[in-house]
Structure formats: structure tokens, C-alpha cells
Write a protein that holds these residues in place. Structure first.
Motif, PDB file in Angstrom:
ATOM      1  N   ILE A 135       0.843  -1.195   0.000  1.00  0.00           N
ATOM      2  CA  ILE A 135       0.000   0.000   0.000  1.00  0.00           C
ATOM      3  C   ILE A 135       0.878   1.245   0.000  1.00  0.00           C
ATOM      4  N   LEU A 136       1.900   1.224   0.857  1.00  0.00           N
ATOM      5  CA  LEU A 136       2.716   2.420   1.012  1.00  0.00           C
ATOM      6  C   LEU A 136       3.490   2.732  -0.253  1.00  0.00           C
ATOM      7  N   VAL A 137       4.095   1.703  -0.860  1.00  0.00           N
ATOM      8  CA  VAL A 137       4.949   2.003  -2.018  1.00  0.00           C
ATOM      9  C   VAL A 137       4.092   2.426  -3.209  1.00  0.00           C
ATOM     10  N   ALA A 142       1.779   6.659  -6.702  1.00  0.00           N
ATOM     11  CA  ALA A 142       0.635   7.444  -7.165  1.00  0.00           C
ATOM     12  C   ALA A 142       0.931   8.934  -7.023  1.00  0.00           C
ATOM     13  N   ILE A 143       1.554   9.315  -5.890  1.00  0.00           N
ATOM     14  CA  ILE A 143       1.893  10.734  -5.705  1.00  0.00           C
ATOM     15  C   ILE A 143       2.836  11.191  -6.813  1.00  0.00           C
ATOM     16  N   VAL A 144       3.846  10.334  -7.101  1.00  0.00           N
ATOM     17  CA  VAL A 144       4.825  10.728  -8.110  1.00  0.00           C
ATOM     18  C   VAL A 144       4.153  10.900  -9.470  1.00  0.00           C
ATOM     19  N   MET A 145       3.319   9.930  -9.864  1.00  0.00           N
ATOM     20  CA  MET A 145       2.645  10.027 -11.172  1.00  0.00           C
ATOM     21  C   MET A 145       1.804  11.297 -11.247  1.00  0.00           C
ATOM     22  N   GLN A 146       1.088  11.550 -10.157  1.00  0.00           N
ATOM     23  CA  GLN A 146       0.233  12.705 -10.093  1.00  0.00           C
ATOM     24  C   GLN A 146       1.025  13.994 -10.285  1.00  0.00           C
ATOM     25  N   GLU A 147       2.189  14.048  -9.623  1.00  0.00           N
ATOM     26  CA  GLU A 147       2.978  15.269  -9.685  1.00  0.00           C
ATOM     27  C   GLU A 147       3.596  15.455 -11.062  1.00  0.00           C
ATOM     28  N   ILE A 148       3.959  14.341 -11.715  1.00  0.00           N
ATOM     29  CA  ILE A 148       4.506  14.474 -13.069  1.00  0.00           C
ATOM     30  C   ILE A 148       3.445  15.089 -13.976  1.00  0.00           C
TER      31      ILE A 148
ATOM     32  N   VAL B 285       1.586   9.160   7.781  1.00  0.00           N
ATOM     33  CA  VAL B 285       2.159   7.845   7.510  1.00  0.00           C
ATOM     34  C   VAL B 285       3.562   8.008   6.956  1.00  0.00           C
ATOM     35  N   LEU B 286       3.672   8.951   6.027  1.00  0.00           N
ATOM     36  CA  LEU B 286       4.959   9.220   5.398  1.00  0.00           C
ATOM     37  C   LEU B 286       6.012   9.609   6.425  1.00  0.00           C
ATOM     38  N   MET B 287       5.620  10.513   7.341  1.00  0.00           N
ATOM     39  CA  MET B 287       6.577  10.962   8.356  1.00  0.00           C
ATOM     40  C   MET B 287       7.053   9.789   9.196  1.00  0.00           C
ATOM     41  N   THR B 288       6.078   8.974   9.623  1.00  0.00           N
ATOM     42  CA  THR B 288       6.432   7.876  10.512  1.00  0.00           C
ATOM     43  C   THR B 288       7.354   6.881   9.806  1.00  0.00           C
ATOM     44  N   PHE B 356       9.607   8.901  -0.286  1.00  0.00           N
ATOM     45  CA  PHE B 356       8.762   7.919   0.365  1.00  0.00           C
ATOM     46  C   PHE B 356       8.980   6.540  -0.252  1.00  0.00           C
ATOM     47  N   MET B 357       8.936   6.490  -1.597  1.00  0.00           N
ATOM     48  CA  MET B 357       9.122   5.208  -2.274  1.00  0.00           C
ATOM     49  C   MET B 357      10.497   4.633  -1.970  1.00  0.00           C
ATOM     50  N   LEU B 358      11.521   5.495  -2.045  1.00  0.00           N
ATOM     51  CA  LEU B 358      12.883   5.006  -1.808  1.00  0.00           C
ATOM     52  C   LEU B 358      12.998   4.433  -0.406  1.00  0.00           C
ATOM     53  N   VAL B 359      12.392   5.125   0.574  1.00  0.00           N
ATOM     54  CA  VAL B 359      12.497   4.634   1.942  1.00  0.00           C
ATOM     55  C   VAL B 359      11.784   3.294   2.084  1.00  0.00           C
ATOM     56  N   VAL B 360      10.563   3.203   1.529  1.00  0.00           N
ATOM     57  CA  VAL B 360       9.830   1.945   1.665  1.00  0.00           C
ATOM     58  C   VAL B 360      10.587   0.817   0.978  1.00  0.00           C
ATOM     59  N   ILE B 361      11.198   1.112  -0.178  1.00  0.00           N
ATOM     60  CA  ILE B 361      11.863   0.046  -0.927  1.00  0.00           C
ATOM     61  C   ILE B 361      13.175  -0.369  -0.261  1.00  0.00           C
ATOM     62  N   PHE B 362      14.005   0.612   0.042  1.00  0.00           N
ATOM     63  CA  PHE B 362      15.359   0.254   0.443  1.00  0.00           C
ATOM     64  C   PHE B 362      15.602   0.307   1.943  1.00  0.00           C
ATOM     65  N   LEU B 363      14.797   1.071   2.659  1.00  0.00           N
ATOM     66  CA  LEU B 363      15.106   1.297   4.063  1.00  0.00           C
ATOM     67  C   LEU B 363      13.830   1.213   4.885  1.00  0.00           C
ATOM     68  N   PRO B 364      13.230   0.009   4.968  1.00  0.00           N
ATOM     69  CA  PRO B 364      11.927  -0.089   5.629  1.00  0.00           C
ATOM     70  C   PRO B 364      11.965   0.399   7.075  1.00  0.00           C
ATOM     71  N   GLY B 365      13.132   0.414   7.675  1.00  0.00           N
ATOM     72  CA  GLY B 365      13.231   0.898   9.047  1.00  0.00           C
ATOM     73  C   GLY B 365      13.396   2.398   9.157  1.00  0.00           C
ATOM     74  N   GLY B 366      13.409   3.095   8.016  1.00  0.00           N
ATOM     75  CA  GLY B 366      13.471   4.543   8.045  1.00  0.00           C
ATOM     76  C   GLY B 366      14.857   5.091   8.364  1.00  0.00           C
TER      77      GLY B 366
END
Lengths: 343, 401
Positions: A135-137, A142-148, B285-288, B356-366
Motif C-alpha cells: 500500500i505504502l509504495v 501514485a503521488i509521483v505520477m500525479q505530480e509528473i 504515515v509518510l513521516m512515521t 517515500f518510495m525510496l524509503v519503503v523500498i530500500f530502508l523499511p526501518g526509516g
């Protein structure tokens, strides 16, 4: 009676959009087990395919027309779209007029590619991760696509017109024996409904009447066994992801004349489509389609004046209320299989 | 001290020091230098650090400890803001009336929403909370306009009763006469430090919030919440009912969110429905996640980083980029600026999405995990278990699995 008919008709076009997006979401969840929060963005990209094609066809060059003068006495500058100069004025004008339906052809390869790239580039690595991570990724994506899209098309809605043949409304009531002007329905919404019915039928026939579809259905039921039979199920699932993206894109293309596309239209539809999927039953394709139309019609019923007088604001929340009720009483949804994601 | 062991006391003291010294620490560059645009010591921004820090700390009690991912916390933020502004309208501008009401009301809403939503887990829980938040957002925009003032946003008008309003009382939010938006400026050579009343008010509340959350993390209750995250089924088999615990966590985090919303209205006497939109829930969610789920410091760090970058990135425009990349050859400069301008100015959201994507993908612990990895690289002695003062949960299976 006529009021009820009118509300059913009004609900159908939104319902069609919900059904198509929810169908794609369910296809992705059923095949890959991935919760795709970027599906609304795919819908939005579809709508912007229509916008882009309309702009592309409208590209024009300027010529000086010596026979006409502007108010300063200089020769008048005339803009001629390239299309008109290539195909002749009449043919060209009608091609521009029909740009939204033409965008269907234009968008299918784009959406298939976007879907394929998304699955191979990102989603593939998230099969084994928890749903929360998925969900998170996809939310981030979705945010990125939207912003593009926002960066290139701006934040304002872009009016996109339907072909002039479909402008105006059909007096539906007369055909059924009511008074004229009671049930009026815009042609384009009828087209949208017919189109979505066609797309949904096509997806179901593809799954039910082709070998490819049979294998995919088998894979949805038991991925491992299908894999053990020596079938490359992953590749087929990737293709299904592309198809799901294309369905969302098509829904967006044809929706552009109904509601001028803006960059966050996807998010608005995403939330509702998720609710639709949950109501229909996670992983049930038929449930998604049925719930899409059902909720669309329910929503338009709730916006009838006398209902709003009884319960104010019901039209804003009816879908969520239904979803909450369904989740609490029948967590697998209207048509979900027993035991699939029930907790 | 205060029921904490030695290490936690030290930790808390460091946090208190950092929070109180923020107006100085965030102004490292002199005013006249070109780097002054990276300073973050203005009241408005520092208040947001503290407020979103509280929001994220609260969210972390739910998401970090129990693993339940709520997409609806923005609703509580909105409820908090509305209740504080209503207290301004009815009583007076003293924030002391509004804030407790904000916490209580959002707690009550959290109790109702949580009672319903927590009957499901995993993705269904996320969708249920999302549905509730969207419902509140839609209602706030439409039918509840008498209460929320719809699109205009709730604000104080001159014909409002304000029954406690004294003649000499300030006409902006204050605490017993300490006006929130007043600040003391101190010029030290080329440096300007702004000590703002509102910031210190938020900071003290944030420290208390942090302390409470620290106590929750270390308590048997916190342990129970972690047990829910790591294996709810096993917990059920041992005869324990997990739901009261998750509900308590949900209500607590809802109250934190309400407090944060109330503080927002305490700094700026306005409340709008857009605070309740689900993108706002996405932000927390993003911040956390960015800071580090389930760690003490992570969410605060995440909130700070996001708000700082939001501020800095949205200020950068094309001229600034030109001045930075001017040394590059022209063609290359054009290209670099073409790429970079997607990410700055109004493109800040793109940066946050990518991050956000990079953190979720590569660094799930933030970021906290990132820091630990770097630390582990330097003193490569293994045995990182000993070096884990915050008892990070191990990578346990998620409830959603």
C-alpha cells in the motif's frame, strides 16, 4: 417512477467507471496478491492520454491569408492544424472532433507499457512484502505520477470535448412513453455505459474463453500448482497487470468528456474504487463489477432531493456507510469466496 | 527519574535539550550569507515541527507498536482544530479551554471509529479508517457547514459571543495573556534568533507527549501492543483478547492527533476541512515511515525532515537553481536544471513521493535504521543487539500477512 429511472440512468455512468477501476484492482489483487494504491493514478493517466491526443491533433502552423485583413490592415494569420493540411479540411476537422474515441487506440499501448513497466520495475519486488508495504509504495508511486502530470499539464481541470455527434441529450422518457423532457440523458454517458459494458465483457470473455485466460484463472486459484506444471505463470500475471492498467486507462480516456481531467481525479476515484472492491468481495471479479454499478446507482439515489431532506448529507457518505456495514456483517463481501482475506 | 531507567532519562534529557534549543540550533547560518535560506528557525516552521512531531508520535503508538495501518488519522486532526476554534468563538481566545476539549472529543470519536474499524485487521482496517475519514471530510464540507463553515473554514467573527472575553484581553490565541504569535528576537552579531511563545508552548506539550509515549513504549501495555504486532494469533491462543489493547492504542493515538490539531488552531485561529482529507493522513504515515516505524525518535525525526524539506524545497526556484549550477557548461546546466525543477518549488510533493518510495523500498526501518546501519559500518563489531537502546522490534511478520 420516472424519477427512479432517471436516477438509475444517472448512476450508471459513475457506476461504469467504478466497475472498470474496481475490475482492474481485483485482477491485480487476484493474480499477484498486490494491493495497488496507484490504480487511480492509472485512471488519471488514461484521461490525460485523451487530453494529450487532443492537443497533439490540434498542433497547427500559421499561414498568412492575403485575401483577408485583420483590423490593422495586415494580412490575417490563419492557424491550420497539421492534420487538416494532410487530410484535407473536412477529414482533418472530423479527426480532431473524434479525438477522444481515437485516444482509445492511442492509450492502449501506452497503458500496457505503463502497467508492464510498473509491474517489472517495482511491484515485482513487493510480492513477498506485507500488504502494508505494498500500500505504502504504490501510494508513493501514485503521488509521483500525479505530480509528473501536474508539472506538465498544470493543476487546473482541462476541458476535453466529446465528438460533436454525441453532444446533446437523448430524451429517453419519450421512448418509454413518459412526457418529453422528463428523462433526459446525455448521449455521451450512454456511450460511456455501452463502452464500459463492452470492455468488461471483453475482459470476462478473455478470461473465460481463451487458453491464456484459463491458465490465468488456474493461476489465481492455485499459483504454485500451475507453476509446477511448467507454465510460466509470472509472465502471464505481468500481462494481466498490463491489461488491468489498460482497463483503468480506458475508463479514464472515455471519462475525460464527462469530467474535465485534473491531476488528482485518480485519488478521488481510487478511494471509492477500493470501497467498491471491498463491497464486491476481495478477489471476486464479478463482485467488483456488480458492486461498482450497485454503488453508482445507490449514490445517485441518495442524491435525490426527498431522500436528502430526510437524511441530510446522505449522498456524500452512502458509499462509505454501505462499505462499513458490509465489512462488519459480511467481511468477504457480496460475492467473495469463503476464506479469502476474511479477517 | 520519573519512572524511567538511567538510559531513558538520558535520552529524555537530550530530547528536552534539543527541543528547547531548537530556535538556536536551526539558525546555523548568518543572515547575510547565501546559505541563510537553509535556516529553519522561524516560529511558523518550528511550531509545525513540534505539532507534526506530536501527531507522528501518536500515530506511531498505533502503527509502530500494533502494526495497524490507519489511513484516517487526519479526521482527528480536523476534530481537534474545530473544537479549539469553537472554544475561541464561544468563550475567548485562551487556548486552555480548547485543547482539553480537542483531546477529549477526538478521543471519543476515536473510540467510536476504533470500535468499528478494529473488528477487522490488515488492509480492511486501512480501508475502514479511510472510509470513516473520508466520510467526516465529506460531511464537514457539506451538511455540517453550520458547525464547520464548509469551504471557507471556521474562524472567529466579531459578532461571536466570546462570553469570557475581557476588555484588555489579546485578540489572538494566548495562554493566560501569553500571546502565541509574539516572539523575542535576539541579534547576536550576524545571527538572528527568534524565541516564539507559541513554539515554546508547543514544545513543552511535545515533550510531555514524548514522555508519555516513552512510558507507553516501556510499559507492560506497550509490550502487549508489540505482541499484537508480532503475532496476534498466538496472543489469542494464550487466551488474551487483543482488541481492548488495540482499541486503547487507537484511542490514545487519536487523542494525540486531536491534540496536534488543536495546537494547529492555537497557533493560527483557523480550521479548514482540508485538514481532514486523506492526503493529510498519508502525510503522517509518510513521516512515521521516513523516520522509522516503531522507534521512539523516528516519527519526530520524520516529521522534522518532511516539514523542513517542504519549506526549503518549495522556496527554491529557477533563479536559485541557476545560481547553483551556473558553473556547469551551458548545455549540461540546462539539462540539470530541467531535471531539478521537477523536484523544487511546487514540485516538492514529487520529491516527497520519491523519497517515500525510496524509503519503503530500500530502508523499511526509516532514517533511524539508516543511522544504525551507518553506525554499524563504522564500529563493525557485530552484536548490534546490545547497541539498541530503543528496543527496536525485530522484523516480525506483520498482522496484515
Amino acid at each position: 417512477m420516472d424519477g427512479i429511472l432517471l436516477q438509475i440512468l444517472n448512476g450508471l455512468d459513475k457506476g461504469s467507471a467504478y466497475a472498470m477501476i474496481a475490475l482492474g484492482l481485483t485482477l491485480i489483487f487476484g493474480t499477484l496478491g498486490v494491493v495497488n494504491f496507484a490504480h487511480g493514478a492509472l485512471f488519471m493517466i488514461g484521461a490525460f492520454c485523451a487530453v494529450s491526443l487532443q492537443r497533439l491533433l490540434g498542433l497547427s502552423f500559421e499561414t498568412l491569408d492575403p485575401t483577408k485583413k485583420d483590423f490593422l490592415g495586415n494580412p490575417l494569420k490563419v492557424k491550420t492544424p497539421y492534420i487538416e493540411s494532410w487530410f484535407g479540411p473536412e477529414m482533418g476537422a472530423s479527426i480532431i472532433d473524434w479525438s477522444v474515441p481515437l485516444a482509445i487506440l492511442f492509450s492502449i499501448p501506452i497503458m500496457l507499457f505503463v502497467g508492464w513497466a510498473m509491474e517489472r520495475g517495482l511491484i515485482k519486488h513487493f510480492y513477498k512484502r506485507p500488504h502494508a508495504d505494498q500500500i505504502l509504495v504504490t501510494f508513493g508511486l501514485a503521488i509521483v505520477m500525479q505530480e509528473i502530470i501536474k508539472h506538465y499539464y498544470g493543476a487546473n481541470p482541462i476541458p476535453t470535448s466529446a465528438p460533436s455527434a454525441f453532444k446533446g441529450s437523448l430524451d429517453f422518457g419519450v421512448m418509454l412513453g413518459f412526457d418529453p423532457n422528463v428523462i433526459i440523458y446525455p448521449y455521451w454517458r450512454l456511450v460511456y455505459f455501452a463502452f464500459s459494458a463492452a470492455v468488461i465483457t471483453a475482459v470476462f470473455s478473455f478470461l473465460n474463453f481463451t487458453t491464456f485466460g484459463m491458465v490465468v484463472r488456474a493461476g489465481m486459484a492455485d499459483r504454485e500448482t500451475v507453476g509446477l506444471l511448467g507454465i510460466n505463470i509470472d509472465r502471464r500475471f505481468t500481462i494481466m497487470f498490463g491489461i488491468a492498467a489498460a482497463v483503468a486507462g480506458l475508463a479514464g480516456v472515455m471519462y475525460a468528456p464527462i469530467n474535465s481531467p485534473n491531476y488528482h481525479m485518480g485519488m478521488d476515484f481510487l478511494v471509492l474504487s477500493f470501497v467498491v472492491v471491498v463491497v464486491g468481495g476481495m478477489g471476486s471479479l464479478r463482485g467488483a463489477v456488480a458492486a461498482g454499478f450497485l454503488l453508482g446507482v445507490l449514490e445517485s439515489f441518495a442524491s435525490m432531493n426527498w431522500i436528502k431532506d430526510v437524511i441530510p448529507g446522505i449522498d456524500q457518505i452512502i458509499i462509505y456507510l454501505v462499505a462499513i456495514l458490509i465489512l462488519l456483517t459480511r467481511p468477504r463481501g457480496l460475492m467473495g469466496r469463503k476464506g479469502v482475506m476474511e479477517d | 527519574m520519573l519512572g524511567l531507567d538511567k538510559r531513558d532519562t538520558k535520552f529524555l534529557l537530550i530530547v528536552i535539550f534539543l527541543t528547547l534549543a531548537t530556535p538556536i540550533l536551526l539558525q546555523p547560518f548568518p543572515e547575510s550569507s547565501t546559505l541563510a535560506q537553509f535556516n529553519a528557525g522561524y516560529p511558523d516552521l518550528m511550531q509545525r515541527f513540534a505539532i507534526f512531531g506530536i501527531f507522528a508520535i501518536g500515530f506511531n503508538i498505533l502503527f509502530g507498536l500494533t502494526g495497524y495501518l490507519s489511513f484516517g488519522h487526519a479526521a482527528f486532526l480536523g476534530i481537534g482544530s474545530y473544537s479549539v476554534v469553537w472554544m475561541y468563538k464561544l468563550l475567548d481566545y485562551n487556548v486552555i479551554w480548547g485543547l482539553p476539549l480537542a483531546v477529549i472529543l477526538s478521543g471519543l470519536f476515536a473510540l467510536v471509529i476504533g470500535y468499528v474499524s478494529l473488528r477487522r485487521s490488515g488492509i480492511y482496517f486501512s480501508i475502514l479508517t479511510l472510509a470513516f475519514a473520508q466520510m467526516s471530510f465529506n460531511l464537514a464540507y457539506s451538511v455540517l457547514t453550520p458547525i464547520t463553515n464548509g469551504e471557507t473554514g471556521l474562524q472567529v467573527y466579531t459578532d461571536d459571543p466570546q462570553i469570557l472575553m475581557g476588555a484588555t484581553e489579546p485578540t489572538s490565541p494566548h495562554l493566560f495573556g501569553i500571546v502565541m504569535n509574539q516572539s523575542a528576537k535576539i541579534n547576536l552579531g550576524d545571527w538572528v534568533f527568534t524565541f516564539n511563545n507559541g513554539y515554546y508552548f508547543c514544545a513543552i506539550i511535545a515533550i510531555i507527549a514524548f514522555y508519555i509515549s516513552l512510558r507507553i513504549f516501556r510499559s507492560p501495555f506497550g509490550l502487549m501492543l508489540r505482541a499484537i504486532k508480532s503475532n496476534q494469533q498466538r496472543l489469542n491462543y494464550t487466551g488474551l483478547n487483543a482488541r481492548p489493547y488495540t482499541l486503547a492504542a487507537f484511542v490514545i493515538s487519536g487523542m494525540y492527533a486531536g491534540l496536534a490539531g488543536g495546537l494547529m488552531a492555537s497557533m493560527d485561529p483557523l480550521a479548514g476541512a482540508e485538514r481532514m482529507q486523506w492526503t493529510a493522513s498519508g502525510e503522517v504515515v509518510l513521516m512515521t515511515i521516513l523516520g522509522g516505524v516503531g522507534t521512539m525518535m523516528g516519527p519526530v525525526l520524520g516529521a522534522g525532515v518532511i516539514k523542513y524539506m517542504e519549506n526549503i524545497f518549495s522556496k527554491i526556484n529557477e533563479q536559485v537553481l541557476h545560481s547553483w549550477f551556473g558553473w556547469l557548461p551551458d548545455s549540461l546546466e540546462g539539462f540539470v536544471i530541467f531535471i531539478a525543477e521537477h523536484f523544487v518549488g511546487s514540485g516538492w510533493h514529487m520529491t516527497s513521493g520519491v523519497l517515500f518510495m525510496l524509503v519503503v523500498i530500500f530502508l523499511p526501518g526509516g532514517l533511524v535504521e539508516g543511522g544504525q546501519r551507518i553506525k554499524a559500518m563504522f564500529n563493525n563489531r557485530g552484536g548490534d543487539d546490545a547497541d539498541d537502546p530503543e528496543h527496536h522490534p525485530k522484523h516480525a511478520p506483520h498482522v496484515a500477512e
